[in-house]
Design a protein around this motif. Structure first.
Motif, PDB file in Angstrom:
ATOM      1  N   ARG A 195     -94.039  35.756 -15.901  1.00  0.00           N
ATOM      2  CA  ARG A 195     -95.074  36.230 -16.820  1.00  0.00           C
ATOM      3  C   ARG A 195     -95.248  35.339 -18.051  1.00  0.00           C
ATOM      4  NH1 ARG A 195     -95.905  42.620 -17.198  1.00  0.00           N
ATOM      5  NH2 ARG A 195     -97.773  41.737 -18.101  1.00  0.00           N
ATOM      6  N   ASN A 196     -94.203  34.661 -18.469  1.00  0.00           N
ATOM      7  CA  ASN A 196     -94.259  33.879 -19.710  1.00  0.00           C
ATOM      8  C   ASN A 196     -95.333  32.791 -19.627  1.00  0.00           C
ATOM      9  OD1 ASN A 196     -93.455  31.447 -21.441  1.00  0.00           O
ATOM     10  ND2 ASN A 196     -92.133  33.058 -22.236  1.00  0.00           N
ATOM     11  N   PRO A 197     -96.382  32.832 -20.474  1.00  0.00           N
ATOM     12  CA  PRO A 197     -97.490  31.876 -20.400  1.00  0.00           C
ATOM     13  C   PRO A 197     -97.078  30.422 -20.608  1.00  0.00           C
ATOM     14  CG  PRO A 197     -98.127  33.777 -21.692  1.00  0.00           C
ATOM     15  CD  PRO A 197     -96.651  33.884 -21.469  1.00  0.00           C
TER      16      PRO A 197
ATOM     17  N   HIS B 277     -99.450  38.200 -13.682  1.00  0.00           N
ATOM     18  CA  HIS B 277     -98.925  39.552 -13.455  1.00  0.00           C
ATOM     19  C   HIS B 277     -99.140  40.406 -14.705  1.00  0.00           C
ATOM     20  CE1 HIS B 277     -96.940  39.281  -9.528  1.00  0.00           C
ATOM     21  NE2 HIS B 277     -96.657  38.028  -9.845  1.00  0.00           N
ATOM     22  N   GLY B 278    -100.369  40.745 -14.960  1.00  0.00           N
ATOM     23  CA  GLY B 278    -100.725  41.541 -16.123  1.00  0.00           C
ATOM     24  C   GLY B 278    -102.177  41.300 -16.452  1.00  0.00           C
ATOM     25  N   ASN B 279    -102.600  41.784 -17.603  1.00  0.00           N
ATOM     26  CA  ASN B 279    -103.963  41.560 -18.056  1.00  0.00           C
ATOM     27  C   ASN B 279    -104.024  40.203 -18.749  1.00  0.00           C
ATOM     28  OD1 ASN B 279    -106.485  42.679 -17.891  1.00  0.00           O
ATOM     29  ND2 ASN B 279    -106.342  43.793 -19.820  1.00  0.00           N
ATOM     30  N   ILE B 280    -104.958  39.357 -18.380  1.00  0.00           N
ATOM     31  CA  ILE B 280    -105.049  38.038 -18.986  1.00  0.00           C
ATOM     32  C   ILE B 280    -105.343  38.158 -20.478  1.00  0.00           C
ATOM     33  CG2 ILE B 280    -107.529  37.682 -18.602  1.00  0.00           C
ATOM     34  CD1 ILE B 280    -106.803  34.781 -17.750  1.00  0.00           C
ATOM     35  N   TYR B 281    -104.769  37.246 -21.252  1.00  0.00           N
ATOM     36  CA  TYR B 281    -104.920  37.217 -22.713  1.00  0.00           C
ATOM     37  C   TYR B 281    -104.354  38.469 -23.397  1.00  0.00           C
ATOM     38  CZ  TYR B 281    -108.083  33.265 -21.941  1.00  0.00           C
ATOM     39  OH  TYR B 281    -108.628  32.058 -21.557  1.00  0.00           O
ATOM     40  N   SER B 282    -103.278  39.016 -22.874  1.00  0.00           N
ATOM     41  CA  SER B 282    -102.662  40.190 -23.495  1.00  0.00           C
ATOM     42  C   SER B 282    -101.551  39.791 -24.469  1.00  0.00           C
ATOM     43  CB  SER B 282    -102.099  41.125 -22.425  1.00  0.00           C
ATOM     44  OG  SER B 282    -101.126  40.464 -21.633  1.00  0.00           O
ATOM     45  N   TYR B 283    -101.458  38.477 -24.733  1.00  0.00           N
ATOM     46  CA  TYR B 283    -100.431  37.963 -25.639  1.00  0.00           C
ATOM     47  C   TYR B 283    -101.059  37.557 -26.974  1.00  0.00           C
ATOM     48  CZ  TYR B 283     -97.754  37.645 -21.289  1.00  0.00           C
ATOM     49  OH  TYR B 283     -97.129  37.930 -20.110  1.00  0.00           O
ATOM     50  N   ASN B 284    -100.244  37.007 -27.876  1.00  0.00           N
ATOM     51  CA  ASN B 284    -100.787  36.511 -29.137  1.00  0.00           C
ATOM     52  C   ASN B 284    -101.591  35.229 -28.890  1.00  0.00           C
ATOM     53  OD1 ASN B 284     -98.955  34.239 -29.038  1.00  0.00           O
ATOM     54  ND2 ASN B 284     -97.344  35.542 -29.905  1.00  0.00           N
ATOM     55  N   LYS B 285    -102.202  34.701 -29.925  1.00  0.00           N
ATOM     56  CA  LYS B 285    -103.131  33.578 -29.766  1.00  0.00           C
ATOM     57  C   LYS B 285    -102.448  32.339 -29.183  1.00  0.00           C
ATOM     58  CE  LYS B 285    -106.436  34.886 -33.374  1.00  0.00           C
ATOM     59  NZ  LYS B 285    -107.076  34.480 -34.654  1.00  0.00           N
TER      60      LYS B 285
ATOM     61  N   GLU C 198    -101.595  30.198 -21.727  1.00  0.00           N
ATOM     62  CA  GLU C 198    -102.021  30.880 -20.502  1.00  0.00           C
ATOM     63  C   GLU C 198    -103.353  30.313 -20.010  1.00  0.00           C
ATOM     64  OE1 GLU C 198    -101.689  35.424 -19.109  1.00  0.00           O
ATOM     65  OE2 GLU C 198    -103.153  35.118 -20.711  1.00  0.00           O
ATOM     66  N   SER C 199    -104.278  30.086 -20.929  1.00  0.00           N
ATOM     67  CA  SER C 199    -105.584  29.532 -20.553  1.00  0.00           C
ATOM     68  C   SER C 199    -105.441  28.118 -19.985  1.00  0.00           C
ATOM     69  CB  SER C 199    -106.529  29.531 -21.758  1.00  0.00           C
ATOM     70  OG  SER C 199    -106.099  28.619 -22.759  1.00  0.00           O
ATOM     71  N   LEU C 200    -104.522  27.319 -20.551  1.00  0.00           N
ATOM     72  CA  LEU C 200    -104.281  25.972 -20.034  1.00  0.00           C
ATOM     73  C   LEU C 200    -103.722  26.034 -18.613  1.00  0.00           C
ATOM     74  CD1 LEU C 200    -102.704  24.102 -23.099  1.00  0.00           C
ATOM     75  CD2 LEU C 200    -105.019  23.871 -22.198  1.00  0.00           C
ATOM     76  N   ALA C 201    -102.783  26.949 -18.389  1.00  0.00           N
ATOM     77  CA  ALA C 201    -102.197  27.110 -17.055  1.00  0.00           C
ATOM     78  C   ALA C 201    -103.259  27.501 -16.044  1.00  0.00           C
ATOM     79  CB  ALA C 201    -101.083  28.149 -17.097  1.00  0.00           C
ATOM     80  N   VAL C 202    -104.140  28.410 -16.432  1.00  0.00           N
ATOM     81  CA  VAL C 202    -105.215  28.849 -15.541  1.00  0.00           C
ATOM     82  C   VAL C 202    -106.156  27.690 -15.227  1.00  0.00           C
ATOM     83  CG1 VAL C 202    -107.266  30.333 -15.375  1.00  0.00           C
ATOM     84  CG2 VAL C 202    -105.106  31.267 -16.251  1.00  0.00           C
ATOM     85  N   ARG C 203    -106.475  26.881 -16.232  1.00  0.00           N
ATOM     86  CA  ARG C 203    -107.408  25.758 -16.055  1.00  0.00           C
ATOM     87  C   ARG C 203    -106.881  24.715 -15.063  1.00  0.00           C
ATOM     88  NH1 ARG C 203    -111.654  24.985 -19.636  1.00  0.00           N
ATOM     89  NH2 ARG C 203    -111.682  26.393 -21.441  1.00  0.00           N
TER      90      ARG C 203
END
Length: 323
Positions: A64-66, A88-96, A102-107
């Motif tokens: 889970r760790n972004p 494994h969770g709602n995307i962008y549910s962490y701090n900025k 997380e967004s970089l990993a997804v990209r």
């Protein structure tokens, strides 16, 4: 021919939605005699981690760790390994900061698996290879509950109108400081309702200790199940599962309850399966209303039972790099 796949993650203990999902995936791969390598992140070592990725054709991570997800996808790019990540969770549910990683990993990941519609729509803007998939994998190996727990559930059935269950793997808070699993709210509600029963699956005992420390009143119609145990067997033995969370992915427990024809009530923090009784913000029902619906309803077979995600994952592993 299937490319050799590396699965990265953790398996119970500790018990949690992600570890259960990973464990069941491995059980399925073993049963189907599909070749894979498993890297247990509990024994993380940078050198062995990099080496495992380098050896694999494809690697699928369940962490889970972004920031860790970002490092994984970057390594896969560098080592020419096809990367698959599951959020494994709602995307962008962490701090900025963590949401940025997380967004970089997804990209940069070759394939991204999302567990609910809102997360999928967000991820699709970052990566056209995003796919929507359930986290539910049909259990192959299930252990039994201890006899003392079975006896407590049977006693509750004899002395209560309905028996409910819920679970929490830790006392954690969302980015807004709210209790993610909503156990305190459930305890407050059931404390005032002596004719219905609530079992709280608390394998780490963190909530149980927390309530003791805070001297929170716990009435006889509320019982904690502390220590390692198969929560799926609790679901099968009770009438209704409650998911009172502020954030979520695709709850394995919800799918398990539906699979075994149990009633489910859940907050609307993410989209839920059609047969779930939804309550909370911007809905017509409160928690009390949702429980009342269950009390008045009959037990019926669940329509459109959840599919086994392991079948879809194996197909994804079999796909070519272009897919």
């Amino acid at each position: 021919m299937m490319s050799k796949i590396l699965i990265i993650g953790k398996i119970p203990p500790p018990i949690g939605g992600v570890t259960i999902h990973t464990s069941r995936l491995l059980d399925y791969l073993n049963r189907e005699r599909i070749e894979y390598t498993f890297y247990n992140n509990l024994n993380f070592n940078l050198l062995t981690f990099v080496y495992s990725i380098w050896k694999a054709n494809k690697a699928h991570i369940h962490i889970r760790n972004p920031f860790f997800l970002f490092v994984f996808t970057l390594l896969c790019r560098t080592l020419n390994t096809y990367s698959i990540i599951t959020i494994h969770g709602n995307i962008y549910s962490y701090n900025k900061i963590m949401s940025f990683f997380e967004s970089l990993a997804v990209r940069i990941s070759n394939k991204v698996i999302l567990l609910n519609n809102s997360s999928y729509e967000t991820a699709l803007k970052l990566n056209s290879k995003a796919v929507l998939m359930s986290a539910f994998i049909t259990p192959i190996i299930v252990e039994r509950l201890k006899m003392d727990i079975i006896n407590k559930i049977n006693d509750a059935k004899l002395n209560s109108k309905k028996v409910f269950c819920t679970n929490a793997y830790s006392l954690t808070y969302d980015k807004n400081g709210n209790e993610i699993y909503g156990i305190t709210e459930l305890v407050d509600y059931f404390n005032e309702k002596g004719n219905i029963f609530l079992f709280i699956s608390d394998p780490k005992g963190i909530y149980y200790d927390y309530f003791l420390e805070k001297k929170v009143k716990i009435n006889k119609n509320i019982k904690f199940i502390v220590g390692s145990h198969p929560f799926i067997e609790v679901i099968k033995s009770t009438d209704c599962f409650i998911r009172n969370t502020t954030t979520d992915g695709d709850s394995i427990s919800i799918n398990e309850a539906l699979y075994f024809d149990k009633k489910v009530i859940a907050t609307n923090c993410v989209n839920r399966p059609k047969t779930v009784i939804i309550y909370g913000h911007k809905t017509d029902l409160t928690l009390a209303d949702a429980i009342d619906v269950v009390l008045k309803s009959k037990c019926e077979p669940t329509k459109n039972k959840p599919k086994n995600a392991a079948v879809e994952l194996v197909k994804l592993y079999s796909d070519s790099y272009e897919n």
